[in-house]
Write a protein that holds these residues in place. Sequence first.
Motif, PDB file in Angstrom:
ATOM      1  N   GLU A   4       4.509  90.019 -40.890  1.00 55.71           N
ATOM      2  CA  GLU A   4       3.876  89.013 -41.639  1.00 55.71           C
ATOM      3  C   GLU A   4       4.654  88.670 -43.296  1.00 55.71           C
ATOM      4  O   GLU A   4       4.459  87.284 -43.386  1.00 55.71           O
ATOM      5  N   ALA A   8       6.840  84.856 -44.450  1.00 58.01           N
ATOM      6  CA  ALA A   8       6.337  84.012 -45.222  1.00 58.01           C
ATOM      7  C   ALA A   8       7.554  83.861 -46.294  1.00 58.01           C
ATOM      8  O   ALA A   8       7.958  82.682 -47.195  1.00 58.01           O
ATOM      9  N   TRP A  11       9.626  81.384 -44.425  1.00 56.37           N
ATOM     10  CA  TRP A  11       9.138  79.918 -45.309  1.00 56.37           C
ATOM     11  C   TRP A  11       9.419  79.364 -45.952  1.00 56.37           C
ATOM     12  O   TRP A  11       9.696  78.252 -46.369  1.00 56.37           O
ATOM     13  N   ASN A  12       9.438  80.602 -47.136  1.00 58.75           N
ATOM     14  CA  ASN A  12       9.612  80.280 -48.236  1.00 58.75           C
ATOM     15  C   ASN A  12      11.176  79.028 -48.639  1.00 58.75           C
ATOM     16  O   ASN A  12      11.062  78.861 -49.301  1.00 58.75           O
ATOM     17  N   TRP A  61       0.048  81.856 -40.676  1.00 55.73           N
ATOM     18  CA  TRP A  61       1.581  82.161 -40.671  1.00 55.73           C
ATOM     19  C   TRP A  61       1.920  82.475 -39.519  1.00 55.73           C
ATOM     20  O   TRP A  61       2.988  82.540 -40.034  1.00 55.73           O
TER      21      TRP A  61
END
Length: 279
Positions: A4, A8, A11-12, A61
């Motif tokens: 996860e 994350a 994704w950022n 997420w």
Amino acid sequence: MSLEADVADLWNRYQDGLTAADATDEDAVVIDEFLAALEAGEVRAAEKTGDDVTSWEANEWVKRGILLNFGLRETEPREYGGVTYHDVLPLRDTDDLAERGTRNTPDGTAIRRGAYLGSDCIMMSPSFVNMGAYVGDGTLVDSCDTVGSCAQLGENVKLGANTLIGGVLEPVEDAPVIIEDGVSLGAGCRVTSGFRVGENSIVGENTLLTPRIPVYDLVEEEVIYGHLPAERRAFTRMVESSVGDHELFEGGAYKPAVVATHVEEDTLEATQREDALRE
């Protein structure tokens, strides 16, 4: 870091402008591990947090991880069954299905990467299960059915032929469609836009279930939106529309609605007889 956390972080960076051309081998490993976790049922797009069908909550997420697999992959030619096709993802490897007792028929059964199929499932041709979908043990996906991205199907669900279970990607939705354990959907049903169907409900043929259409629950004598409670028999009826008095309409105007009542014993018996086809 955990999967996860890795998703994350990726994704950022994607939000900051990372492209498929810029993605590294390490980035590819993250999104590949994410797909493998989906296929193993280790992560899911939504989870039930309480006893009621309304208690399902989306895992944001997970949806982001799915979107990353489109944003950080290039479309390329791929081979399947001697046919070349172009996509960002290959189809799912199905070698693990046999050991679970799950079967899929050839020539038209497509399971995309990132989809989970449990034990003793049946997929008939042609049918399609999209990325992020979860199909529980003993579930039947019949001919001409589509299980959309991130849709969550419970155990021993029956999808009648030509049934559509909507996804979260086209168009982008906040939450996936939920079909709980023991639900039977008649041929031609459509369940879209994050609608939730409670366990052991039986839905008649060609019924449209979407949050924009009211459900007249005759059991609790209330009108609800967005979900069908557990253990209901549901079917479509036409009700008067608020535009019925418009001068352009002669004889009134009507709109579709869903009526929900108790599951009758003869309806339940007819549904259970179909189990013999899946032994």
